[in-house]
Enzyme design. Structure first.
Site, short mmCIF file in Angstrom:
data_model
loop_
_atom_site.label_atom_id
_atom_site.label_comp_id
_atom_site.label_asym_id
_atom_site.label_seq_id
_atom_site.Cartn_x
_atom_site.Cartn_y
_atom_site.Cartn_z
N ALA A 203 17.49 66.53 93.83
CA ALA A 203 18.94 66.49 94.07
C ALA A 203 19.69 66.76 92.77
O ALA A 203 19.40 66.13 91.75
CB ALA A 203 19.35 65.13 94.63
N HIS A 205 22.87 66.09 91.82
CA HIS A 205 23.82 65.11 91.26
C HIS A 205 23.14 63.96 90.52
O HIS A 205 23.80 63.19 89.84
CB HIS A 205 24.77 64.59 92.34
CG HIS A 205 24.16 63.65 93.32
ND1 HIS A 205 24.38 62.30 93.29
CD2 HIS A 205 23.35 63.87 94.38
CE1 HIS A 205 23.73 61.74 94.29
NE2 HIS A 205 23.09 62.66 94.97
N THR A 241 24.87 80.91 103.86
CA THR A 241 25.27 81.65 102.66
C THR A 241 25.00 80.79 101.43
O THR A 241 25.37 79.62 101.39
CB THR A 241 26.77 82.02 102.75
OG1 THR A 241 26.94 82.85 103.90
CG2 THR A 241 27.24 82.75 101.49
N CYS A 332 25.60 47.21 102.25
CA CYS A 332 26.62 46.56 103.07
C CYS A 332 26.94 47.50 104.23
O CYS A 332 27.46 48.58 104.03
CB CYS A 332 27.85 46.30 102.23
SG CYS A 332 29.08 45.35 103.09
C1 LIG Z 1 14.92 58.72 96.10
C2 LIG Z 1 16.09 59.39 96.74
N1 LIG Z 1 15.90 60.27 97.72
C3 LIG Z 1 16.91 60.91 98.33
C4 LIG Z 1 18.22 60.65 97.98
C5 LIG Z 1 19.32 61.36 98.68
O1 LIG Z 1 19.82 62.42 97.87
P1 LIG Z 1 21.29 63.02 98.09
O2 LIG Z 1 22.25 61.97 97.66
O3 LIG Z 1 21.33 64.23 97.18
O4 LIG Z 1 21.43 63.40 99.50
C6 LIG Z 1 18.48 59.70 96.96
C7 LIG Z 1 19.86 59.37 96.60
O5 LIG Z 1 20.26 58.24 96.60
C8 LIG Z 1 17.39 59.06 96.32
O6 LIG Z 1 17.57 58.16 95.35
#
Ligand SMILES: Cc1ncc(COP(=O)(O)O)c(C=O)c1O
Length: 408
Positions: A203, A205, A241, A332
């Site tokens: 990911a 971010h 796209t 939560c």
């Molecule tokens: C281990 C793990 N897998 C998957 C995700 C999900 O990723 P995204 O937030 O990019 O959808 C996260 C995000 O919290 C994560 O820590």
């Protein structure tokens, strides 16, 4: 504010902002055949090649997605469907209860449709799937297994599993292994070819890249049924796209993560050790989940602590008011705080699971951040314990009439 929640998301890197802004200003659809389209296509392919080189994959193994959740869903569902269609006896998905919900819920959905059966892998007290536990599971009717999914590093406890060892077992037993490496890239050496995993999720971010970007690395010999149907982009496996600026920014983020990995990992281990020692000097009954930050089976940037007699939500709010942002080991939902499924999966009871905090370090972290936590943690814990004791008393007073049969 002191930001110690990098495992949730980390600030976008300045070099990424610059690269994304520059790419957005140019435009062009990479599927178009005119000059603007070809220019966009070459940016995408440059990003793909750079990502492949950084992660030791072939460029054709790099699929752009919208993030970790999509990559996990595509891998679990797509690998399952391909394997199950080829051999209907293969219905089982091996996974541990400590996986992220993006994996767990995708598998649950397949089970709810009646197609799949979930077989749970045990985890150790930190959340790792051990080689022995995996080998035992793989030895039991391997001809029924469609795939396994084991995360490289756990997002709550920071526990790291030996994915190369597990992939070798899966390969020998004849089923593909997907690994969620969302938390691993940046502080661990994530080498796709060497891991021999069939698929691996990333990911953007979590690495200082743009939100809404991600990758699924998919081995060329792995069969996968797509989730999205449309224009046939990404070898027909992920139609839509392409996000050119996102891909460019993601490549810059992964490049920085990989090239600075060793230095950052050592720095996070040092800061993590200081944080643990500093907090425990002030709150001696605080308990560490996971291993030492310098342990190779632990993410160096994740410090998970339990504070007996406290509720994580209270700790979180008091810390936030004192200028420190971190995360609770609980979710939560609709106003009800529930213990995290990961902490329950590793064997903690509800009260222990609901008394935890996760501090996670990242590229902006410094000694000053650790000093800020140790300056306030004593008072925060004292007030959280008070609040918890009052809540427990109030509850006891509220239930006692019922217990004594009072008509109230
Ligand atoms: C281990 C793990 N897998 C998957 C995700 C999900 O990723 P995204 O937030 O990019 O959808 C996260 C995000 O919290 C994560 O820590």
């Amino acid at each position: 504010m002191v930001y110690l929640d990098h495992a949730a998301t980390t600030p976008v890197l300045p070099a990424v902002v610059e690269a994304v802004a520059e790419a957005m200003a140019v435009g062009g659809n990479p599927s178009s055949v005119h000059s603007a389209g070809r220019a966009a296509r070459s940016r995408i392919e440059e990003a793909r090649e750079l990502l492949a080189a950084l992660l030791d994959a072939h460029p054709s193994e790099v699929l752009f997605t919208s993030g970790g959740t999509e990559s996990d869903n595509l891998a679990v569902t797509g690998l399952f469907q391909a394997r199950h269609r080829a051999d209907p006896a293969r219905r089982e998905i091996l996974l541990s209860g400590a996986e992220h919900h993006a994996v767990l819920d995708a598998a649950d959905h397949l089970a709810a449709t009646g197609a799949a059966r979930i077989r749970r892998l045990p985890v150790d007290r930190n959340g790792r799937v051990t080689r022995d536990a995996f080998a035992d599971a793989a030895a039991e009717r391997p001809d029924r297994i469609a795939l396994a999914s084991v995360m490289w590093a756990n997002n709550e406890t920071g526990a790291v599993s030996d994915i190369a060892a597990l992939s070798a077992i899966a390969g020998a037993a004849g089923f593909p292994l997907h690994t969620d490496a969302v938390q691993a890239v940046g502080t661990l050496d994530v080498d796709f070819a060497r891991s021999s995993a069939a698929a691996l999720s990333i990911a953007g971010h979590k690495l200082g890249g743009p939100g809404g970007t991600g990758l699924l690395l998919l081995r060329r010999d792995a069969a996968l049924v797509p989730l999205q149907h449309g224009g046939g982009q990404e070898r027909g496996l992920r139609s839509g796209t392409l996000n050119v600026a996102g891909a460019v920014g993601l490549a810059v983020a992964v490049e920085e993560a990989v090239t600075r990995r060793a230095v950052r990992a050592a720095e996070y281990a040092r800061l993590g050790r200081r944080l643990i020692d500093g907090v425990r000097a002030i709150v001696p009954d605080a308990e560490l989940t996971g291993s030492d930050p310098a342990d190779q089976a632990q993410l160096p940037g994740v410090v998970h602590l339990r504070f007996p007699g406290c509720e994580s939500e209270t700790l979180l709010m008091l810390l936030d008011a004192a200028g420190v942002e971190c995360s609770a080991g609980s979710a939560c939902t609709a106003g009800v705080t529930r213990a995290s499924h990961v902490l329950l999966a590793i064997g903690l009871d509800e009260p222990a699971a609901r008394s935890s905090l996760r501090f996670s370090l990242g590229h902006t972290s410094s000694d000053a951040d650790i000093d800020a936590v140790t300056a306030v943690i004593g008072e925060v814990v004292r007030r959280a314990k008070d609040a918890n004791a009052k809540r427990t008393n109030a509850r006891a007073q509220h239930v006692s009439p019922l217990l004594t049969g009072s008509p109230r």
